[in-house]
Design a protein around this motif. Structure first.
Motif, mmCIF file in Angstrom:
data_model
loop_
_atom_site.group_PDB
_atom_site.id
_atom_site.type_symbol
_atom_site.label_atom_id
_atom_site.label_comp_id
_atom_site.label_asym_id
_atom_site.label_seq_id
_atom_site.Cartn_x
_atom_site.Cartn_y
_atom_site.Cartn_z
ATOM 1 N N HIS A 1 -6.056 4.499 1.276
ATOM 2 C CA HIS A 1 -5.214 3.664 1.787
ATOM 3 C C HIS A 1 -6.276 2.805 2.498
ATOM 4 O O HIS A 1 -6.128 1.311 2.052
ATOM 5 C CB HIS A 1 -4.604 4.300 3.027
ATOM 6 C CG HIS A 1 -3.315 3.303 3.314
ATOM 7 N ND1 HIS A 1 -2.071 3.366 2.941
ATOM 8 C CD2 HIS A 1 -3.427 2.266 4.285
ATOM 9 C CE1 HIS A 1 -1.097 2.503 3.656
ATOM 10 N NE2 HIS A 1 -2.108 1.806 4.391
ATOM 11 N N ILE B 1 1.815 -7.746 4.975
ATOM 12 C CA ILE B 1 1.903 -6.543 4.259
ATOM 13 C C ILE B 1 3.444 -6.128 4.274
ATOM 14 O O ILE B 1 3.917 -5.752 5.228
ATOM 15 C CB ILE B 1 1.072 -5.506 4.875
ATOM 16 C CG1 ILE B 1 -0.399 -5.691 4.697
ATOM 17 C CG2 ILE B 1 1.024 -4.030 4.084
ATOM 18 C CD1 ILE B 1 -1.542 -4.818 5.331
ATOM 19 N N SER C 1 3.470 -0.466 3.983
ATOM 20 C CA SER C 1 2.211 0.346 4.207
ATOM 21 C C SER C 1 2.732 1.839 4.479
ATOM 22 O O SER C 1 3.400 2.031 5.333
ATOM 23 C CB SER C 1 1.655 0.180 5.489
ATOM 24 O OG SER C 1 0.497 0.769 5.686
ATOM 25 N N TYR D 1 -6.805 -1.124 1.003
ATOM 26 C CA TYR D 1 -6.586 -2.410 1.930
ATOM 27 C C TYR D 1 -7.604 -3.270 2.271
ATOM 28 O O TYR D 1 -7.877 -4.372 1.957
ATOM 29 C CB TYR D 1 -6.430 -1.758 3.197
ATOM 30 C CG TYR D 1 -6.521 -2.504 4.448
ATOM 31 C CD1 TYR D 1 -5.180 -3.575 4.874
ATOM 32 C CD2 TYR D 1 -7.782 -2.861 5.295
ATOM 33 C CE1 TYR D 1 -5.324 -4.454 5.624
ATOM 34 C CE2 TYR D 1 -7.455 -3.875 6.316
ATOM 35 C CZ TYR D 1 -6.636 -4.773 6.448
ATOM 36 O OH TYR D 1 -6.438 -5.652 7.411
ATOM 37 N N ALA E 1 -7.176 -7.523 1.678
ATOM 38 C CA ALA E 1 -6.963 -7.765 3.181
ATOM 39 C C ALA E 1 -7.140 -9.442 3.347
ATOM 40 O O ALA E 1 -6.423 -10.065 3.963
ATOM 41 C CB ALA E 1 -7.807 -6.901 4.096
ATOM 42 N N THR F 1 3.032 -6.365 9.409
ATOM 43 C CA THR F 1 3.190 -5.403 8.372
ATOM 44 C C THR F 1 4.495 -4.335 8.605
ATOM 45 O O THR F 1 4.840 -4.425 9.611
ATOM 46 C CB THR F 1 1.840 -4.267 8.803
ATOM 47 O OG1 THR F 1 0.488 -5.028 8.437
ATOM 48 C CG2 THR F 1 2.000 -2.949 7.879
ATOM 49 N N LEU G 1 0.906 -1.104 -0.038
ATOM 50 C CA LEU G 1 -0.054 -0.013 0.008
ATOM 51 C C LEU G 1 0.884 1.127 -0.021
ATOM 52 O O LEU G 1 1.408 1.722 1.101
ATOM 53 C CB LEU G 1 -0.869 -0.215 1.328
ATOM 54 C CG LEU G 1 -1.677 -1.175 1.396
ATOM 55 C CD1 LEU G 1 -2.474 -1.440 2.623
ATOM 56 C CD2 LEU G 1 -3.042 -0.982 0.359
#
Length: 445
Positions: free
Chosen positions: A123, A137, A140, A127, A131, A160, A70
């Motif tokens: 964002h 992830i 981010s 997501y 997800a 993440t 992302l």
């Protein structure tokens, strides 16, 4: 604590209606295979892990681990940095696959790479689309953006890696231990960077922070204030600003700095704002110097009218080796480019931030559990070796004891590739260990 934290966040999600993910997830690339649970000592897998190979697989007999990205890939204020960051990540994971993958699986970050335009709402929307189909992830971008979906990340146990350096990531009460930060925080950067400045140039009498509000500028400003308090120096009132897309120009910053005339200004802004602030202040006769946080630099600044002022007055700070580093990691990263030069140091960041999730995936594969929960379970106490690109880091435990506090100091130099010459490598000073690092230095929003 993890269960209590998740319960509290789940209640908050229901109460506020922030995310309605159940209606927004896509079908995974191998939907019938992605929640398999094997017995007899074989691998247990879950969302984002399939027995089918990745698209364009390097190893045709391997399964696939899908990771999300992302990032700000088109029109946001950090796109110029985020695009090479993502390119660096792509090269990092390609090397992992070329080396055989992890636990019988290749890694795919392309299928679920999404452009967030550095907007929290976008964002969150992007997501929501990915997800349910990813195991973690890989990037981010932005603290506030990451916060917009963090409660659901925690609920799903989606480990993440952030592309921001807020101090709050070091504390499990904030992220339940699923966020794997790299390098130091902006707060630490300011503390240690000012230690370096005082040692190299003599202690300043007055210092001042200039930055975006929130996690970036706020965290850095708190570091400046703490350093001043510890070292008997006056910290002038921090000056807040924003990207030029929002505020138009930096004239108010220039006027504010000229009014106080600090010896050192610590900048926590974007490259365009850095050039304008340093250039205009130098043209106005300002005699102080500048320390720039990690996101303040772009080699294109050496082609701008501010280049002479930057060369004379500015030093860059980074937790990562610069392009002129000599570590095994830098050498491998350069080899991935086949002699080409990236547009800026974002490529270094992208390569570096691959190591934590790679280590977590390897540990989870060794434990036989590649579900998101299995990956999250190995993070606490995991020590990650970055092959010299930055200092090793242990996740969890005492944030102050485990904090990365080594700063690479660079000077602008048009004669070196990517425009920054390292003048001090992995410097550490005394001030960080004298401050209280038991909670985030500043709020994120």
């Amino acid at each position: 604590m993890r269960t209590r934290q998740r319960s509290r966040l789940a209640v908050a999600l229901v109460a506020t209606g922030v995310l309605a993910l159940s209606a927004c997830t896509q079908v995974s690339p191998d939907d019938g295979d992605s929640d398999e649970s094997m017995e007899g000592g074989e691998m247990v897998t879950g969302a984002g892990v399939t027995s089918d190979p990745c698209p364009d697989a390097v190893n045709a007999d391997n399964g696939c681990i899908y990771l999300g990205v992302l990032s700000d890939l088109t029109e946001g204020p950090f796109a110029a940095l985020a695009v090479p960051i993502t390119d660096g990540q792509r090269a990092f994971w390609a090397q992992v696959n070329a080396d055989g993958g992890i636990g019988g699986y290749d890694i795919d970050i392309d299928t679920y790479t999404r452009d967030t335009k550095y907007q929290a709402a976008e964002h969150s929307a992007q997501y929501q689309q990915i997800a349910g189909n990813i195991a973690g992830i890989a990037q981010s971008l932005g603290t506030v953006n990451t916060e917009s979906v963090l409660p659901d990340m925690i609920e799903r146990s989606l480990v993440t890696v952030p592309t921001s350096w807020w101090s709050g990531y070091a504390f499990e009460d904030y992220d339940d231990g699923i966020v794997m930060e790299t390098g130091y925080s902006y707060c630490t950067e300011a503390l240690v960077g000012l230690d370096w400045f005082a040692e190299a140039n003599g202690s300043p009498t007055t210092v001042q922070a200039v930055g975006y509000p929130g996690d970036y500028g706020g965290d850095s400003a708190e570091g400046v204030q703490r350093w001043a308090d510890l070292n008997g120096v006056t910290a002038l009132e921090a000056i807040g600003t924003g990207p030029n897309q929002v505020v138009g120009n930096q004239d108010a910053v220039v006027a504010g700095v000229l009014a106080g005339s600090p010896d050192v200004v610590v900048l926590s802004v974007g490259p365009a704002e850095t050039a304008e602030i340093v250039g205009k202040l130098a043209a106005s006769g300002f005699q102080g110097r500048f320390l720039g946080s990690l996101p303040t630099w772009n080699p294109a600044l050496l082609d701008s009218p501010a280049a002479p002022a930057l060369t004379a007055l500015y030093n860059h700070m980074s937790p990562y080796e610069n392009w002129d580093g000599t570590s095994a990691s830098i050498e491998a990263m350069k080899a991935s480019l086949n002699g080409e030069l990236p547009s800026n140091g974002g490529y270094i960041i992208g390569w570096a931030i691959g190591y934590p999730l790679k280590a977590a995936l390897e540990a989870a594969a060794d434990a036989g559990d590649l579900t998101p929960q299995g990956i999250a379970a190995v993070v606490d106490g995991l020590t990650v070796d970055f092959e010299g690109m930055l200092q090793p880091h242990t996740y969890g435990g005492d944030p102050q004891a485990n904090a990365n506090q080594a700063v690479n100091i660079g000077a602008p130099n048009a004669e070196v590739e990517l425009g920054i010459e390292t003048i001090e490598q992995f410097y550490t000073g005394p001030s960080f260990d004298q401050t209280d690092y038991s909670s985030a230095c500043a709020a994120s929003g």
